[in-house]
Structures are given as structure tokens and as C-alpha cells.
Design an enzyme around this catalytic site. Structure first.
Site, PDB file in Angstrom:
ATOM      1  N   SER A 123       0.608  -1.451   0.109  1.00  0.00           N
ATOM      2  CA  SER A 123       0.062   0.047  -0.047  1.00  0.00           C
ATOM      3  C   SER A 123       0.688   1.220   0.119  1.00  0.00           C
ATOM      4  CB  SER A 123      -0.867   0.184   1.096  1.00  0.00           C
ATOM      5  OG  SER A 123      -1.661  -1.398   1.314  1.00  0.00           O
ATOM      6  N   HIS A 144      -2.511  -3.347  -6.579  1.00  0.00           N
ATOM      7  CA  HIS A 144      -2.980  -3.077  -5.191  1.00  0.00           C
ATOM      8  C   HIS A 144      -4.598  -3.293  -5.198  1.00  0.00           C
ATOM      9  CE1 HIS A 144      -4.097   0.387  -2.082  1.00  0.00           C
ATOM     10  NE2 HIS A 144      -3.313  -0.748  -1.383  1.00  0.00           N
ATOM     11  N   GLU A 156      -5.449  -1.129  -8.390  1.00  0.00           N
ATOM     12  CA  GLU A 156      -4.770  -0.195  -8.900  1.00  0.00           C
ATOM     13  C   GLU A 156      -3.469  -0.879  -9.512  1.00  0.00           C
ATOM     14  OE1 GLU A 156      -5.546   3.644  -6.357  1.00  0.00           O
ATOM     15  OE2 GLU A 156      -4.786   2.000  -5.150  1.00  0.00           O
ATOM     16  N   ASN A 194      -6.145   6.115  -2.028  1.00  0.00           N
ATOM     17  CA  ASN A 194      -5.754   6.786  -0.658  1.00  0.00           C
ATOM     18  C   ASN A 194      -5.515   8.038  -0.797  1.00  0.00           C
ATOM     19  OD1 ASN A 194      -6.542   4.456   0.711  1.00  0.00           O
ATOM     20  ND2 ASN A 194      -4.419   3.470   0.662  1.00  0.00           N
TER      21      ASN A 194
HETATM   22  N1  LIG Z   1      -5.490  -4.985   4.719  1.00  0.00           N
HETATM   23  C1  LIG Z   1      -5.809  -4.206   3.813  1.00  0.00           C
HETATM   24  O1  LIG Z   1      -6.804  -3.658   3.741  1.00  0.00           O
HETATM   25  C2  LIG Z   1      -4.997  -4.125   2.507  1.00  0.00           C
HETATM   26  C3  LIG Z   1      -5.536  -3.445   1.379  1.00  0.00           C
HETATM   27  C4  LIG Z   1      -4.549  -3.222   0.374  1.00  0.00           C
HETATM   28  C5  LIG Z   1      -3.096  -3.521   0.533  1.00  0.00           C
HETATM   29  N2  LIG Z   1      -2.701  -4.191   1.685  1.00  0.00           N
HETATM   30  C6  LIG Z   1      -1.538  -4.686   1.517  1.00  0.00           C
HETATM   31  O2  LIG Z   1      -1.337  -6.001   1.598  1.00  0.00           O
HETATM   32  C7  LIG Z   1      -0.243  -6.669   2.266  1.00  0.00           C
HETATM   33  C8  LIG Z   1      -0.677  -7.825   2.976  1.00  0.00           C
HETATM   34  O3  LIG Z   1      -1.628  -7.394   4.009  1.00  0.00           O
HETATM   35  P1  LIG Z   1      -2.608  -8.108   5.018  1.00  0.00           P
HETATM   36  O4  LIG Z   1      -3.502  -7.377   5.354  1.00  0.00           O
HETATM   37  O5  LIG Z   1      -2.882  -9.348   4.158  1.00  0.00           O
HETATM   38  O6  LIG Z   1      -1.525  -8.713   6.185  1.00  0.00           O
HETATM   39  P2  LIG Z   1      -1.601 -10.017   6.942  1.00  0.00           P
HETATM   40  O7  LIG Z   1      -0.725  -9.706   8.204  1.00  0.00           O
HETATM   41  O8  LIG Z   1      -2.860 -10.503   7.294  1.00  0.00           O
HETATM   42  O9  LIG Z   1      -1.038 -11.190   6.079  1.00  0.00           O
HETATM   43  C9  LIG Z   1       0.251 -11.192   5.961  1.00  0.00           C
HETATM   44  C10 LIG Z   1       0.649 -12.958   5.617  1.00  0.00           C
HETATM   45  O10 LIG Z   1       2.054 -12.898   5.256  1.00  0.00           O
HETATM   46  C11 LIG Z   1       2.552 -14.108   5.850  1.00  0.00           C
HETATM   47  N3  LIG Z   1       4.018 -13.792   5.705  1.00  0.00           N
HETATM   48  C12 LIG Z   1       5.043 -13.322   6.511  1.00  0.00           C
HETATM   49  N4  LIG Z   1       6.236 -13.451   5.941  1.00  0.00           N
HETATM   50  C13 LIG Z   1       6.206 -14.502   4.818  1.00  0.00           C
HETATM   51  C14 LIG Z   1       6.850 -14.905   3.948  1.00  0.00           C
HETATM   52  N5  LIG Z   1       8.287 -14.567   4.093  1.00  0.00           N
HETATM   53  N6  LIG Z   1       6.546 -15.646   3.098  1.00  0.00           N
HETATM   54  C15 LIG Z   1       5.335 -16.010   2.798  1.00  0.00           C
HETATM   55  N7  LIG Z   1       4.366 -15.663   3.713  1.00  0.00           N
HETATM   56  C16 LIG Z   1       4.726 -14.601   4.722  1.00  0.00           C
HETATM   57  C17 LIG Z   1       1.960 -13.957   7.056  1.00  0.00           C
HETATM   58  O11 LIG Z   1       2.117 -15.290   7.808  1.00  0.00           O
HETATM   59  C18 LIG Z   1       0.458 -13.504   7.194  1.00  0.00           C
HETATM   60  O12 LIG Z   1      -0.242 -14.586   7.008  1.00  0.00           O
HETATM   61  C19 LIG Z   1       0.522  -5.433   2.850  1.00  0.00           C
HETATM   62  O13 LIG Z   1       1.570  -4.996   1.886  1.00  0.00           O
HETATM   63  C20 LIG Z   1      -0.707  -4.484   2.901  1.00  0.00           C
HETATM   64  O14 LIG Z   1      -0.135  -3.169   2.984  1.00  0.00           O
HETATM   65  C21 LIG Z   1      -3.445  -4.313   2.772  1.00  0.00           C
END
Ligand SMILES: NC(=O)c1ccc[n+]([C@@H]2O[C@H](COP(=O)([O-])OP(=O)(O)OC[C@H]3O[C@@H](n4cnc5c(N)ncnc54)[C@H](O)[C@@H]3O)[C@@H](O)[C@H]2O)c1
Length: 288
Positions: A123, A144, A156, A194
Site C-alpha cells: 500500500s 494494489h 490499482e 488513498n
Molecule cells: N489489509 C488491507 O486492507 C490492505 C489493502 C490493500 C493492500 N494491503 C497490503 O497487503 C499486504 C498484506 O496485508 P494483509 O492485511 O494481508 O496482512 P496479513 O498480516 O493479514 O497477512 C500477511 C501474511 O504474510 C505471511 N508472511 C509473512 N512473511 C512471509 C514470507 N516470508 N513468506 C510467505 N508469507 C509470509 C504472514 O504469515 C501473514 O499470513 C500489505 O503490504 C498491505 O499493505 C492491505
């Protein structure tokens, strides 16, 4: 650099909130997808997340039982990073931590096929920086997604300095292939959505903080006055105040404009555990 001509298979690295949703959307669209997680417990959690969401789709009449079974069969969960080698597109969706993401992108760059497209769901971290960790940064692009991914139609497509036109075309085509609408943006903090949304939400938080109006009236104002499906403070709770704070910080860091600075109240709410819906309270209180 020669790229795959079309995306027929996908790998998602990180099966958390977003990664599981991306994998589900890919499987629903009929493509095979590998999800890589860090250990067996995380694999089990990712599977449960996907199963729960598929069950919701079944109950809501969006999928029938045969389709749910077919989707589950298309999704392979693993702890092995080399499994991404089977994919035409690898999507990175690990937590928003710069050092971790750079390391994961480097590892993906080594494990993925030389002609695969590599995307990050970050993000706020510059795609240019993540791309530098990968040999042939021309094949790296931002994808995104919006949460919940199976429901939200927007993606995006983030074009970094080195992203090749072929990579952008493949990313756009992929988004459409899985039923999403791509919009294209440059690689700067906040992208399109955003950058527009955050100043609006922060203005609502400041309005509430100053005692200018009640939370209900602020929300009702935007719902009934502008036709928004939910008011700004409800939306803050839905997104998560900690997530919003991080987005504000990154926007402020990039542009140094007051409208992006997180209001003091936001920080105090996070410190006291009021993170929004996920913690049971934010601007509003939520039942268990
Ligand atoms: N949450 C939102 O609304 C949202 C929206 C758009 C983008 N994002 C982006 O998406 C990304 C993930 O966010 P999220 O909310 O899903 O986080 P999350 O914490 O729910 O999920 C991340 C996952 O990655 C796993 N992980 C960590 N290290 C790893 C590795 N080396 N190999 C494989 N898996 C690994 C973790 O175990 C976890 O399950 C971030 O960059 C966030 O900025 C989030």
C-alpha cells in the site's frame, strides 16, 4: 526480457487477509493458484480463511457447491517458496514491512521463472525499491487490491520507473481476467484512491476531535448528503485505525502536506486499543 504472453497460473506469497482473498479471486476465475506461507500453522490459518470466505459466497448464492469444490481444488497451499516457479504471475502479499518485503521480493526473483511477472500488493512502499531487489525490474509492477478482495472490483496497477509496458499490459489483462477493473497510477504514496480518500477521512476525524459535530451526524451527513454507502468515521473503523495511521504517515512522509498528517486523536485511540471493528471498538462500539 521476454514475458509470458498470458497469465494462466498464479502464486501468492503471504496467505493473510489480502493474500487469501487474492488467491480466492484467482481460483473463482478458474486459474490454478499456489499460496506460500511461512509455516504449517500459517498454512492452516490461510486455508481456514479461504474456506470461510468460500462458505460465505456459497451461503450468499454467489457460488454453488460444485464451484466451491472446484475452487478449493485449484488452490494449493505450501510452505515451499520454490512452488512459485510454476506461476506466470507471482503476487507478493506479506506484511507491510520494508525490510521483509525487500527480502521476500529478492527470494521471489530467484525462485520465479525468468519470464514471470512479479507484483507487489504493497500500500505504501515504493515499487521502485522492491523492484530493485529483483533481477529484471522491468517485470515488476504494483497490483494494489482492495479489501475484501473477493468483493471489491478495483485493482490499482502501479507503474514504477522501470516497469515495462508489456508488464503493465499483462497486469491489466490479469485484473480483467479475474473480473476486476484496473486503473493505472504512478508509483507514489497513496496511489489514486488513498490519496483522495485519506484527507477526507482525516478531515472527519479532526471535525470529531474538535467537537464540531457528533460521530453520528458526521456520518449521516456524508451518507444522506452525498450518497456514500457509509460515513467517514464508520469507514475509519472498518479499515482499522492502525492501518489508516500507517497510510497517513507514509503520505505525510512523502508529500509533507498538512492534510495527510494523522490527527493526535488517532494516535491516542490506537494507544488505547481502539483499532476499529477488529478490536471491538473505535469511533463506535461493536459487539463480539
Ligand atoms: N489489509 C488491507 O486492507 C490492505 C489493502 C490493500 C493492500 N494491503 C497490503 O497487503 C499486504 C498484506 O496485508 P494483509 O492485511 O494481508 O496482512 P496479513 O498480516 O493479514 O497477512 C500477511 C501474511 O504474510 C505471511 N508472511 C509473512 N512473511 C512471509 C514470507 N516470508 N513468506 C510467505 N508469507 C509470509 C504472514 O504469515 C501473514 O499470513 C500489505 O503490504 C498491505 O499493505 C492491505
Amino acid at each position: 526480457m521476454s514475458l509470458v504472453s498470458s497469465i494462466e497460473s498464479v502464486a501468492v506469497v503471504g496467505g493473510g487477509f489480502m493474500g487469501a482473498g487474492i488467491a480466492e479471486a484467482v481460483a473463482v476465475a478458474g486459474l490454478p493458484v499456489v499460496v506460500r506461507e511461512i509455516d504449517e500453522a500459517a498454512v492452516a490459518a490461510a486455508r481456514e480463511r479461504i474456506d470461510r470466505s468460500l462458505l460465505r459466497a456459497l451461503k450468499g448464492g454467489k457460488l454453488d457447491p460444485t464451484e466451491v469444490d472446484a475452487c478449493r481444488e485449484r488452490i494449493t497451499l505450501t510452505t515451499e517458496l520454490h512452488a512459485v516457479a510454476s506461476a506466470d504471475l507471482v503476487v507478493e502479499a506479506v506484511p507491510e514491512n520494508e525490510q521483509l518485503k525487500v527480502e521476500v521480493m529478492r527470494a521471489i526473483g530467484v525462485a520465479a521463472r525468468a519470464d514471470a511477472v512479479i507484483a507487489s500488493n504493497t500500500s505504501s512502499i515504493p515499487i521502485a525499491q522492491l523492484a530493485q531487489a529483483v533481477e529484471h525490474p522491468e517485470r515488476v509492477v504494483g497490483l494494489h487490491f482492495f479489501s475484501p478482495v473477493p468483493v471489491m472490483r478495483l485493482v490499482e496497477v502501479v507503474v514504477a520507473l522501470d516497469t515495462a509496458p508489456d508488464t503493465v499490459a499483462a497486469a491489466r489483462a490479469f485484473a480483467q481476467q479475474i473480473g476486476k477493473q484496473p486503473i493505472e497510477t504512478k508509483d507514489r504514496s497513496g496511489f489514486i484512491v488513498n490519496m483522495l480518500l485519506v484527507p477526507y477521512l482525516m478531515a472527519a476525524v479532526r471535525m470529531f476531535e474538535e467537537g464540531f459535530a457528533s460521530r453520528e451526524d458526521i456520518d449521516t451527513g456524508m451518507q444522506l448528503g452525498c450518497g456514500h454507502p457509509m460515513g467517514p468515521l464508520t469507514l475509519c473503523d472498518f479499515i482499522g485505525l492502525d492501518v489508516l495511521y500507517a497510510v497517513c504517515d507514509s503520505l505525510y512522509d512523502e508529500f509533507k502536506r498538512d492534510e495527510y498528517a494523522p490527527p493526535p486523536l488517532l494516535r491516542r485511540m490506537i494507544a488505547s486499543g481502539r483499532l476499529g471493528r477488529k478490536s471491538g471498538r473505535g469511533f463506535y462500539e461493536y459487539g463480539p
